[in-house]
Design a protein around this motif. Sequence first.
Motif, PDB file in Angstrom:
ATOM      1  N   GLN A 211      -5.454  -3.957   4.597  1.00 50.01           N
ATOM      2  CA  GLN A 211      -4.150  -3.303   4.602  1.00 50.01           C
ATOM      3  C   GLN A 211      -3.736  -2.899   3.189  1.00 50.01           C
ATOM      4  O   GLN A 211      -4.019  -3.608   2.227  1.00 50.01           O
ATOM      5  CB  GLN A 211      -3.087  -4.247   5.166  1.00 50.01           C
ATOM      6  CG  GLN A 211      -3.435  -4.780   6.536  1.00 50.01           C
ATOM      7  CD  GLN A 211      -2.264  -5.481   7.191  1.00 50.01           C
ATOM      8  OE1 GLN A 211      -1.624  -4.911   8.056  1.00 50.01           O
ATOM      9  NE2 GLN A 211      -1.981  -6.695   6.770  1.00 50.01           N
ATOM     10  N   VAL A 212      -3.072  -1.766   3.106  1.00 51.89           N
ATOM     11  CA  VAL A 212      -2.492  -1.300   1.843  1.00 51.89           C
ATOM     12  C   VAL A 212      -1.040  -0.923   2.128  1.00 51.89           C
ATOM     13  O   VAL A 212      -0.782  -0.070   2.986  1.00 51.89           O
ATOM     14  CB  VAL A 212      -3.229  -0.061   1.284  1.00 51.89           C
ATOM     15  CG1 VAL A 212      -2.712   0.272  -0.116  1.00 51.89           C
ATOM     16  CG2 VAL A 212      -4.733  -0.267   1.265  1.00 51.89           C
ATOM     17  N   ALA A 213      -0.121  -1.569   1.454  1.00 53.51           N
ATOM     18  CA  ALA A 213       1.299  -1.234   1.594  1.00 53.51           C
ATOM     19  C   ALA A 213       1.774  -0.617   0.286  1.00 53.51           C
ATOM     20  O   ALA A 213       1.485  -1.136  -0.789  1.00 53.51           O
ATOM     21  CB  ALA A 213       2.114  -2.494   1.892  1.00 53.51           C
ATOM     22  N   VAL A 214       2.454   0.494   0.404  1.00 55.32           N
ATOM     23  CA  VAL A 214       2.851   1.255  -0.786  1.00 55.32           C
ATOM     24  C   VAL A 214       4.341   1.550  -0.698  1.00 55.32           C
ATOM     25  O   VAL A 214       4.845   1.874   0.375  1.00 55.32           O
ATOM     26  CB  VAL A 214       2.039   2.576  -0.840  1.00 55.32           C
ATOM     27  CG1 VAL A 214       2.537   3.474  -1.962  1.00 55.32           C
ATOM     28  CG2 VAL A 214       0.554   2.288  -1.004  1.00 55.32           C
ATOM     29  N   PHE A 215       5.041   1.409  -1.813  1.00 52.42           N
ATOM     30  CA  PHE A 215       6.467   1.772  -1.793  1.00 52.42           C
ATOM     31  C   PHE A 215       6.954   2.254  -3.150  1.00 52.42           C
ATOM     32  O   PHE A 215       6.365   1.958  -4.185  1.00 52.42           O
ATOM     33  CB  PHE A 215       7.327   0.596  -1.299  1.00 52.42           C
ATOM     34  CG  PHE A 215       7.301  -0.608  -2.225  1.00 52.42           C
ATOM     35  CD1 PHE A 215       6.304  -1.563  -2.130  1.00 52.42           C
ATOM     36  CD2 PHE A 215       8.290  -0.781  -3.187  1.00 52.42           C
ATOM     37  CE1 PHE A 215       6.275  -2.673  -2.979  1.00 52.42           C
ATOM     38  CE2 PHE A 215       8.279  -1.877  -4.037  1.00 52.42           C
ATOM     39  CZ  PHE A 215       7.267  -2.823  -3.927  1.00 52.42           C
ATOM     40  N   ARG A 216       8.049   3.015  -3.077  1.00 52.74           N
ATOM     41  CA  ARG A 216       8.724   3.479  -4.299  1.00 52.74           C
ATOM     42  C   ARG A 216       9.608   2.347  -4.766  1.00 52.74           C
ATOM     43  O   ARG A 216      10.415   1.827  -3.997  1.00 52.74           O
ATOM     44  CB  ARG A 216       9.561   4.719  -3.964  1.00 52.74           C
ATOM     45  CG  ARG A 216      10.297   5.319  -5.137  1.00 52.74           C
ATOM     46  CD  ARG A 216      10.871   6.689  -4.791  1.00 52.74           C
ATOM     47  NE  ARG A 216      11.720   6.637  -3.615  1.00 52.74           N
ATOM     48  CZ  ARG A 216      11.676   7.511  -2.614  1.00 52.74           C
ATOM     49  NH1 ARG A 216      10.833   8.518  -2.633  1.00 52.74           N
ATOM     50  NH2 ARG A 216      12.477   7.385  -1.562  1.00 52.74           N
ATOM     51  N   SER A 217       9.450   1.967  -6.026  1.00 53.89           N
ATOM     52  CA  SER A 217      10.190   0.823  -6.536  1.00 53.89           C
ATOM     53  C   SER A 217      11.598   1.226  -6.967  1.00 53.89           C
ATOM     54  O   SER A 217      11.756   2.040  -7.875  1.00 53.89           O
ATOM     55  CB  SER A 217       9.445   0.235  -7.736  1.00 53.89           C
ATOM     56  OG  SER A 217      10.320  -0.549  -8.520  1.00 53.89           O
ATOM     57  N   PRO A 218      12.605   0.639  -6.342  1.00 52.01           N
ATOM     58  CA  PRO A 218      13.977   0.920  -6.793  1.00 52.01           C
ATOM     59  C   PRO A 218      14.178   0.523  -8.256  1.00 52.01           C
ATOM     60  O   PRO A 218      14.868   1.217  -9.000  1.00 52.01           O
ATOM     61  CB  PRO A 218      14.845   0.049  -5.876  1.00 52.01           C
ATOM     62  CG  PRO A 218      13.999  -0.228  -4.675  1.00 52.01           C
ATOM     63  CD  PRO A 218      12.586  -0.257  -5.170  1.00 52.01           C
TER      64      PRO A 218
END
Length: 391
Positions: A227-234
């Motif tokens: 699994q790869v989870a990606v997000f824009r960091s606040p």
Amino acid sequence: GRSCNADEVIVVGGGIGGLTTALALARGGRPVLVLERADAFTEIGAGLQLAPNATRVLDRLGVLERVVAAGVLPRRLVFHSALSGRELTHLDLGDACRERYGGPYVVLHRSDLLAILVDACRAAGVALENGRHVVSVTDEPDRAVVTCADGAAYEGALAVGADGLRSGVRSRFSDDEPVCSGYVAYRGAVPMEQVSGAGELHDVRVWFGPGLHLVQYPLRTGSLFNQVAVFRSPRHAAGDTEWGTPDELDEVFSATCAQVREAVPALWRHMRWPMYDREPLDTWAAGRTVLLGDAAHPMLQYLAQGACQAIEDAVALVRALDGAAGGLGAALKTYEEQRVPRTTRVQRTARVWGDIWHVEGVAALLRDELFVQRRPDDHRHVDWLYGTAAG
Ligand code: FAD
């Protein structure tokens, strides 16, 4: 120094790009030396997707059978909304895809691919050296000179800079810096039984939502779940230097549907990958030095094409060297002319593809509607990428 072979090609960096290049060169009868900084040839223990444009090349290099045996052939690439969980559309990756593009779509463990490449390189007579930190690559009129931090120097006919995103060889061509996307990736490849709700998993699944996505697929005949989870960091957006931390991961993914939230505990939390690419470069070759792979064209991973493009580079370089009537300069020019437009398009499209995944509000509604209406046999968005047009 070391006694030199005037025809030898020196490959700086033994990642997927450097090793594939070394293999292709050696199969073509050229003497090759790979200099790798790390003490061993390794890759992180996570998954890698290889599309038909890369597996066709691995087939030609005689390693596809081993790659397929080590990997999994997913049936479909499925897109879901990460908020509602709704399946939006899918692309068939099975036999029809293999027929259309002349190669299978394979997902495998990165270390397995690297081990296969190292073995094949050894068998083909490639000289492999570890613990060689290259600090300079210079051109003499009749040879390339590669120098390491410990003072060891090597001379050959050509130096290939396959030294990755933070390439030192690239500084010959540009003083640009990696571009930070403000997104961070968490990965994890864990035994299938540790994943709650993994269920029937023969597919590559992508779940996207505002500023985030999750990619899932099986590895090693289905015994591992990647699994790869990606997000824009606040916090990155707010200018904080400590960003993309596990608490942000939890916070951002708390907005997603149950199936996505359930994925988060299986991610490794002690490592994370802030995501960088670079602006495309139009010159990759000068004198007896040439760039390849991430050193030439690092990209955001949304099209899962970084390694695939490095693999394409490898055969394009060898083909150009083989076909050159006008000497090395002409061969490198041919390689550059063939590869720069293609990888520039992939780099740019990867950014846009990420924007499409991560939009919010009305744009996300429109995206979902377009995805739902897409016919499953519509290949226009991938023909240019997976097809044979590029060689
Ligand atoms: P690298 O893998 O970076 O290798 C460079 C090598 O050079 C390293 O071994 C390094 O130690 C060595 N080196 C560096 N400096 C020196 C020096 N001075 N002297 C000697 N050696 C040196 N791509 C895909 O195709 N499919 C995917 O599914 C995919 N998923 C991804 C998911 C994530 C989260 C990320 C971050 C990337 C993904 N990619 C994917 C991209 C892919 O991993 C890279 O494009 C690919 O690994 C680049 O290979 P490379 O050999 O060019 O560079």
